[in-house]
Write a protein that holds these residues in place. Sequence first.
Motif: not given
Length: 181
Positions: A88-104
């Motif tokens: 989550i912290q690393g994704l703050a630097d990624i400038r892309r749309p994010i889809l949250l996928v909760i599995n299981k």
Amino acid sequence: STLLNRLVGAKVSIVTPKAQTTRRRVIGITVVDRCQVMFVDTPGIFAPSRRLDRAMVKAAWGAAGDADLVLMLLAARKGIDREAEAVIQGLADIRRPILLVINKIDLVPPQKLLPLIDEANRRLSCAATYLVSAAKGDGCEDLLKAVASRLPEGPFLYPEDQLSDLSNRAMAAEMTREQIF
């Protein structure tokens, strides 16, 4: 890897109970309506201790930066553990749309999912949230259609019947590794 195989509709990535089995990036390819979707299955992101581990984590972050869309995958039972927090912290630097996928989602009571969804969306700016069970297929078709609808237009990059970027030899090596684990 289970989710990748489910979304592609074929076994293109090995699945084992042992963590960090995926060592190389695997592209799984499928066609949804008239859209070719390429999913990139990467090694997991974790705190690396050896040189190989550092290279695998670096490759995973590189794939996220190159993608048109990022799927943040959380296991419903684990929730936001230390590894998920690092992602989550690393994704703050990624400038892309994010889809949250909760599995299981089939492994936890439904009342445990809402707090996890709230917490994850509070910490990470997600375009949408999807609840799936990769093992059973629940929610996977909706996720696949959502991914396809969010991708930019462009030409097919692979032949329409190709399921992975791995050669037959590389696929055989991966399947052999799966049997060892």
